[in-house]
Design a protein around this motif. Structure first.
Motif, PDB file in Angstrom:
ATOM      1  N   LYS A   7       7.314   4.877  -1.757  1.00  0.00           N
ATOM      2  CA  LYS A   7       6.721   4.364  -2.991  1.00  0.00           C
ATOM      3  C   LYS A   7       6.859   2.841  -3.057  1.00  0.00           C
ATOM      4  CE  LYS A   7       7.250   5.091  -7.954  1.00  0.00           C
ATOM      5  NZ  LYS A   7       7.900   5.954  -8.942  1.00  0.00           N
ATOM      6  N   LYS A   9       6.060  -0.371  -5.896  1.00  0.00           N
ATOM      7  CA  LYS A   9       5.739  -0.536  -7.320  1.00  0.00           C
ATOM      8  C   LYS A   9       5.910  -1.997  -7.721  1.00  0.00           C
ATOM      9  CE  LYS A   9       7.388   1.501 -11.738  1.00  0.00           C
ATOM     10  NZ  LYS A   9       6.308   1.019 -12.517  1.00  0.00           N
ATOM     11  N   ILE A  13       0.711  -2.218  -9.986  1.00  0.00           N
ATOM     12  CA  ILE A  13       0.331  -1.096  -9.124  1.00  0.00           C
ATOM     13  C   ILE A  13       1.544  -0.242  -8.784  1.00  0.00           C
ATOM     14  CG2 ILE A  13      -0.638  -0.461  -6.852  1.00  0.00           C
ATOM     15  CD1 ILE A  13      -2.101  -3.128  -6.800  1.00  0.00           C
ATOM     16  N   ALA A  15       2.118   2.756  -6.017  1.00  0.00           N
ATOM     17  CA  ALA A  15       1.412   3.425  -4.923  1.00  0.00           C
ATOM     18  C   ALA A  15       2.391   4.263  -4.114  1.00  0.00           C
ATOM     19  CB  ALA A  15       0.759   2.394  -4.010  1.00  0.00           C
ATOM     20  N   THR A  16       1.905   5.447  -3.676  1.00  0.00           N
ATOM     21  CA  THR A  16       2.726   6.248  -2.768  1.00  0.00           C
ATOM     22  C   THR A  16       1.978   6.425  -1.451  1.00  0.00           C
ATOM     23  OG1 THR A  16       1.888   8.305  -3.705  1.00  0.00           O
ATOM     24  CG2 THR A  16       3.972   7.495  -4.591  1.00  0.00           C
ATOM     25  N   ILE A  24      -2.424   6.561   2.234  1.00  0.00           N
ATOM     26  CA  ILE A  24      -2.150   6.259   0.826  1.00  0.00           C
ATOM     27  C   ILE A  24      -2.343   7.575   0.085  1.00  0.00           C
ATOM     28  CG2 ILE A  24      -2.585   4.680  -1.073  1.00  0.00           C
ATOM     29  CD1 ILE A  24      -4.499   3.143   0.636  1.00  0.00           C
ATOM     30  N   SER A  26      -1.444   7.950  -3.468  1.00  0.00           N
ATOM     31  CA  SER A  26      -1.860   7.686  -4.845  1.00  0.00           C
ATOM     32  C   SER A  26      -1.818   6.197  -5.102  1.00  0.00           C
ATOM     33  CB  SER A  26      -0.940   8.411  -5.829  1.00  0.00           C
ATOM     34  OG  SER A  26       0.358   7.857  -5.761  1.00  0.00           O
ATOM     35  N   LEU A  27      -2.613   5.787  -6.073  1.00  0.00           N
ATOM     36  CA  LEU A  27      -2.704   4.374  -6.400  1.00  0.00           C
ATOM     37  C   LEU A  27      -2.935   4.306  -7.908  1.00  0.00           C
ATOM     38  CD1 LEU A  27      -2.820   1.696  -4.833  1.00  0.00           C
ATOM     39  CD2 LEU A  27      -5.276   2.031  -4.604  1.00  0.00           C
ATOM     40  N   ASP A  33      -4.536   7.044 -11.879  1.00  0.00           N
ATOM     41  CA  ASP A  33      -4.509   7.204 -10.423  1.00  0.00           C
ATOM     42  C   ASP A  33      -5.962   7.199  -9.950  1.00  0.00           C
ATOM     43  OD1 ASP A  33      -4.159   7.795  -7.808  1.00  0.00           O
ATOM     44  OD2 ASP A  33      -3.005   9.640  -8.116  1.00  0.00           O
ATOM     45  N   TYR A 130       0.876  -2.078   4.422  1.00  0.00           N
ATOM     46  CA  TYR A 130       0.346  -2.065   3.055  1.00  0.00           C
ATOM     47  C   TYR A 130       1.267  -2.958   2.223  1.00  0.00           C
ATOM     48  CZ  TYR A 130      -2.107   2.341   4.282  1.00  0.00           C
ATOM     49  OH  TYR A 130      -2.897   3.319   4.852  1.00  0.00           O
ATOM     50  N   LEU A 137      -3.743  -4.700  -3.486  1.00  0.00           N
ATOM     51  CA  LEU A 137      -3.149  -3.949  -2.365  1.00  0.00           C
ATOM     52  C   LEU A 137      -3.790  -4.512  -1.114  1.00  0.00           C
ATOM     53  CD1 LEU A 137      -1.496  -1.568  -1.131  1.00  0.00           C
ATOM     54  CD2 LEU A 137      -3.556  -0.189  -1.366  1.00  0.00           C
TER      55      LEU A 137
END
Ligand code: GLA
Length: 324
Positions: A7, A9, A13, A15-16, A24, A26-27, A33, A130, A137
């Protein structure tokens, strides 16, 4: 399968990611999301042909008959899509567990594709980092090979900036591309480079995707793909390459890349996919905007050059910026 979830953060944002396909997952921006995906890793495995959120390679998108010629030798890659080589073949980068290194605001995934994997020549070393940078991102790719080979690396995330499963056709889209590459009935570029003027592909001004779908759904190009599944030739003159706007949420994504091609795929094959957050995804409910070289560029000398020279380090980037 031994996969991990990570993760990142910041104030804008969350993001996982997973090392399974350097994906990726989730965003979350402005409370939504905006990325389509699944509840758990099995969803990604069962729906592998969607390449959701994954890094695709060694050669993203299609190579006609899986065949290419390099330094006078013909190579036959594995065919995995109607007789074509698609997104790296039977067991592409999207299906590998990558090495990972998590930093405070970035994560790097790396993978070594062995000489002969999917019949590609050369041991190929690839990484993607990333990075969260305020409301952006950033995707940074780096790759090299110990023999001459070919490569085209992209990320295959699907966006719905309203964070729901309603039709993406109500999103507004702008692409700074005066030209596109038409396809044949197998979704392979014909080699032509045509003007977007007065066609399904004219997104030079921000407009609802539906506007072009309504006007041009009886054209051959639309029917070949059941929508858009085409490469746009980016002008590369402007500050940004593409804008997507969720009309309900007001969330705007701006894309900037050093790649010359943008494969736009309007989710034409999506059908009853049980996604995360209880959402069921059907045709045209999310859009993939894949920054890359032109598909099938192995077949046409006037397309982008996909050849990777032995020992040389290659880099490319894509930045996704979110505003509201
Ligand atoms: C790309 C291709 C499409 C489809 C999707 C994955 O965008 O161009 O034809 O294969 O990937 O489903």
């Amino acid at each position: 399968m031994n996969y991990n979830i990570f993760k990142l953060k910041n104030n804008f944002i969350t993001a996982t990611f997973t090392d399974y396909g350097a994906r990726i997952l989730s965003l979350v921006v402005y409370g939504k999301d905006v990325l389509f995906g699944f509840e758990n890793i099995n969803g990604y495995i069962e729906n592998a042909d969607g390449y959701h959120g994954a890094v695709c390679g060694r050669f993203a998108n299609r190579i006609k008959d899986g065949k290419f010629c390099l330094n006078g030798k013909t190579y036959q890659l594995n065919k995995n899509s109607s007789g074509q080589h698609l997104h790296g073949g039977l067991n592409g980068f999207d299906k590998k567990i990558w090495d990972s290194k998590l930093n405070e605001d970035s994560i790097t995934f790396s993978y070594i594709s062995q000489n002969g994997e999917e019949n590609y020549p050369g041991s190929f070393n690839v990484s993607i980092t990333y990075t969260l940078d305020e409301n952006r991102l950033r995707l940074d790719y780096k790759y090299y090979s110990d023999k001459d080979t070919i490569a085209n690396i992209t990320n295959h995330a699907y966006f719905n900036l309203d964070g729901d499963n309603n039709s993406i056709l109500d999103h507004k889209l702008m692409i700074n591309a005066d030209f596109y590459t038409p396809i044949d009935e197998h979704i392979i570029p014909t080699g032509e480079i045509l003007k977007v003027n007065n066609s399904l592909f004219d997104f030079r001004e921000l407009k609802p995707i539906r506007e072009n779908f309504d006007k041009f759904s009886d054209t051959e190009q639309f029917k070949f793909a059941s929508g858009i599944d085409h490469n746009f030739v980016l002008n590369k003159m402007e500050d940004c390459d593409c804008v997507l706007l969720g009309t309900k949420s007001g969330i705007k994504m701006t894309i900037k890349t050093d790649r010359q091609g943008l494969q736009v795929y309007t989710g034409n094959f999506m059908n009853n996919l049980k996604g995360k957050n209880g959402l069921v995804y059907d045709k045209h409910s999310a859009i993939a905007l894949e920054t890359q070289l032109f598909p099938a560029s192995t077949s046409f000398a006037h397309f982008t050059d996909p050849v990777i020279k032995k020992g040389k380090i290659y880099k490319s980037y894509t930045v996704l910026e979110f505003d509201k």
